[in-house]
Design an enzyme around this catalytic site. Structure first.
Site, PDB file in Angstrom:
ATOM      1  N   GLU A   1       0.812  -1.213   0.000  1.00  0.00           N
ATOM      2  CA  GLU A   1       0.000   0.000   0.000  1.00  0.00           C
ATOM      3  C   GLU A   1       0.845   1.261   0.000  1.00  0.00           C
ATOM      4  OE1 GLU A   1      -2.412  -2.168   3.553  1.00  0.00           O
ATOM      5  OE2 GLU A   1      -2.100  -0.020   3.680  1.00  0.00           O
TER       6      GLU A   1
ATOM      7  N   GLU B   1       8.941  -2.549   8.593  1.00  0.00           N
ATOM      8  CA  GLU B   1       9.847  -1.861   9.507  1.00  0.00           C
ATOM      9  C   GLU B   1      11.090  -1.467   8.702  1.00  0.00           C
ATOM     10  OE1 GLU B   1      10.233  -0.547  12.574  1.00  0.00           O
ATOM     11  OE2 GLU B   1      12.302  -0.250  11.965  1.00  0.00           O
TER      12      GLU B   1
ATOM     13  N   HIS C   1       4.698   4.778  21.795  1.00  0.00           N
ATOM     14  CA  HIS C   1       3.396   4.238  22.217  1.00  0.00           C
ATOM     15  C   HIS C   1       3.243   3.914  23.703  1.00  0.00           C
ATOM     16  CE1 HIS C   1       2.549   4.370  18.031  1.00  0.00           C
ATOM     17  NE2 HIS C   1       3.155   3.257  17.704  1.00  0.00           N
TER      18      HIS C   1
ATOM     19  N   CYS D   1      -2.500   1.942   8.357  1.00  0.00           N
ATOM     20  CA  CYS D   1      -1.825   0.828   8.998  1.00  0.00           C
ATOM     21  C   CYS D   1      -2.132  -0.555   8.447  1.00  0.00           C
ATOM     22  CB  CYS D   1      -2.123   0.830  10.483  1.00  0.00           C
ATOM     23  SG  CYS D   1      -2.038   2.448  11.191  1.00  0.00           S
TER      24      CYS D   1
HETATM   25  N1  SAH Z   1       7.443  -0.137  11.450  1.00  0.00           N
HETATM   26  C1  SAH Z   1       7.564   1.284  11.548  1.00  0.00           C
HETATM   27  C2  SAH Z   1       6.768   2.056  10.485  1.00  0.00           C
HETATM   28  C3  SAH Z   1       5.381   1.597  10.120  1.00  0.00           C
HETATM   29  S1  SAH Z   1       3.951   2.028  10.997  1.00  0.00           S
HETATM   30  C4  SAH Z   1       7.172   1.735  12.937  1.00  0.00           C
HETATM   31  O1  SAH Z   1       6.819   0.915  13.758  1.00  0.00           O
HETATM   32  O2  SAH Z   1       7.300   2.931  13.223  1.00  0.00           O
HETATM   33  C5  SAH Z   1       3.703   3.711  11.057  1.00  0.00           C
HETATM   34  C6  SAH Z   1       3.076   4.147  12.382  1.00  0.00           C
HETATM   35  O3  SAH Z   1       1.706   3.714  12.524  1.00  0.00           O
HETATM   36  C7  SAH Z   1       3.814   3.571  13.590  1.00  0.00           C
HETATM   37  O4  SAH Z   1       3.970   4.593  14.545  1.00  0.00           O
HETATM   38  C8  SAH Z   1       2.840   2.516  14.067  1.00  0.00           C
HETATM   39  O5  SAH Z   1       3.066   2.158  15.401  1.00  0.00           O
HETATM   40  C9  SAH Z   1       1.512   3.195  13.831  1.00  0.00           C
HETATM   41  N2  SAH Z   1       0.349   2.332  13.870  1.00  0.00           N
HETATM   42  C10 SAH Z   1       0.243   1.041  13.527  1.00  0.00           C
HETATM   43  N3  SAH Z   1      -1.012   0.600  13.722  1.00  0.00           N
HETATM   44  C11 SAH Z   1      -1.726   1.640  14.181  1.00  0.00           C
HETATM   45  C12 SAH Z   1      -3.092   1.819  14.538  1.00  0.00           C
HETATM   46  N4  SAH Z   1      -3.960   0.848  14.472  1.00  0.00           N
HETATM   47  N5  SAH Z   1      -3.490   3.056  14.940  1.00  0.00           N
HETATM   48  C13 SAH Z   1      -2.600   4.087  14.988  1.00  0.00           C
HETATM   49  N6  SAH Z   1      -1.318   3.982  14.667  1.00  0.00           N
HETATM   50  C14 SAH Z   1      -0.873   2.761  14.264  1.00  0.00           C
END
Ligand code: SAH
Length: 344
Positions: A84, A152, A208, A325
């Site tokens: 995506e 990642e 987080h 996401c």
């Molecule tokens: N793997 C990397 C980049 C991809 S995700 C990372 O972990 O940063 C991009 C962002 O979206 C990250 O901060 C991730 O934790 C967040 N994310 C993933 N699922 C989510 C959700 N359901 N709601 C809000 N943020 C989310």
């Protein structure tokens, strides 16, 4: 390939140096066949055909938000896998959010991208295609890139570094490093290596939770590393690069949104001079978590601001097109998604 690499190759093909930029320009226009490169002599086009291949990703699905015009693409790659990409429009320009892997092995408990695990790394060219073809298809000139899609980036380190050199190249898309953000779940063993590259990009750390108990529950990547170590790595990165780090913080109802979490987060952010970007959690069908209430978010922000932390709340874009996401790829797999927005 970088222009200087093509140049070296073209010497072998007995082609003059200026051919490199001709070919490079055609590629930037998204041609799918060397025969479309009409200002090249036929024998040279044939040589290109013998030595190289051009691949163009196919749009499997395209959704345009009726609310804010956010466009989400699901691309089919050469081997049939799908990733995506999201294009978001802001006052300061258009941002593309790209994937760095097909799937993800980090296992974050709230994220849809990781549900089927890691399938494979994306090639540098596939990441470049995400940017180029999003621009060509949407007609929107891309000025910013966020590596916040599926995967990642630090788990696909070399390919991501090569993609950055390609997309940043003055004779390529020429997108400045200061317009690029790389988001990581905190693979601290890669931070020094990234700092050593001396790129001017923005490093976003998906925090987080400010304490090990909560963070390890949400993010397996925290187990065996820990928040203290992550903070040390952030401090070293900031010291080496002078670039302020951004902490991503998805607010999850009853999990990481208490006053205690806010106070500890404020301490953590201040210690490394980080900016905090709060995101209301996007609900993912397969996950039990819910976004924090508006009341809890307000109280949380108040505590952070009161302690002098620089905090913003991420705008939700594309909420009507599953632009968060890994949801689009996931839905498509089930009969098929995209990714997260960016900061303001
Ligand atoms: N793997 C990397 C980049 C991809 S995700 C990372 O972990 O940063 C991009 C962002 O979206 C990250 O901060 C991730 O934790 C967040 N994310 C993933 N699922 C989510 C959700 N359901 N709601 C809000 N943020 C989310």
């Amino acid at each position: 390939m970088l222009p200087e690499e093509l140049e070296a190759d073209f010497v072998q093909l007995n082609a003059p140096k200026y051919r490199v930029m001709q070919v490079f320009r055609w590629l930037g226009r998204g041609v799918r066949d060397f025969n479309e490169m009409s200002d090249l002599p036929k024998p040279f086009r044939d040589k290109l055909h013998e030595n190289y291949r051009i691949y163009r990703p196919r749009v499997l699905k395209k959704q345009v938000s009726a609310i804010d015009g956010t466009i989400k693409y699901l691309w089919e790659l050469a081997d049939g896998q799908a990733v995506e990409t999201v294009v978001m429009s802001y006052q300061h320009g258009n941002t593309v959010c790209i994937s760095s892997q097909v799937g993800c092995r980090q296992g974050c408990a709230f994220c849809a991208s990781t549900i089927g695990g890691l399938v494979r790394n994306l090639e540098p060219s596939e990441m470049l295609d995400e940017v180029l073809f999003s621009q060509l298809d949407s007609g929107k000139t891309i000025s910013n890139i966020v590596l916040m899609g599926i995967g990642e980036p630090l788990d696909n380190f070399e390919h991501v570094m090569r993609f950055l050199s390609l997309v940043n190249h003055p004779q390529g898309m020429n997108i400045g490093m200061r317009h690029i953000s790389l988001s990581t779940c905190g693979l601290t063993e890669r931070f020094d290596e990234l700092a050593a590259r001396d790129l001017q990009l923005t490093l976003s750390v998906s925090l987080h939770a400010p304490d090990d108990e909560t963070r390890s529950r949400l993010m397996p990547a925290n187990r065996g590393r820990g928040v203290d170590q992550l903070m040390e790595s952030c401090k070293a990165y900031y010291k080496k690069t002078g670039r302020r780090i951004s902490f991503e913080y998805a607010m999850i109802d009853g999990v990481n949104d208490s006053e205690r979490h806010a106070r500890l987060l404020a301490e953590r952010a201040k210690a490394v001079n980080a900016h905090v970007n709060l995101i209301p959690l996007n609900h993912v069908e397969e996950r039990q978590f819910r976004p924090s209430t508006t009341g809890h978010m307000k109280a949380f922000i108040h505590i952070l601001e009161d302690k002098g932390v620089n905090v913003t709340v991420r705008r939700r874009l594309g909420s009507d097109v599953d632009a968060s996401c890994g949801q689009l790829r996931r839905k498509n797999q089930n009969q098929i998604v995209c990714t997260e927005g960016e900061k303001h």
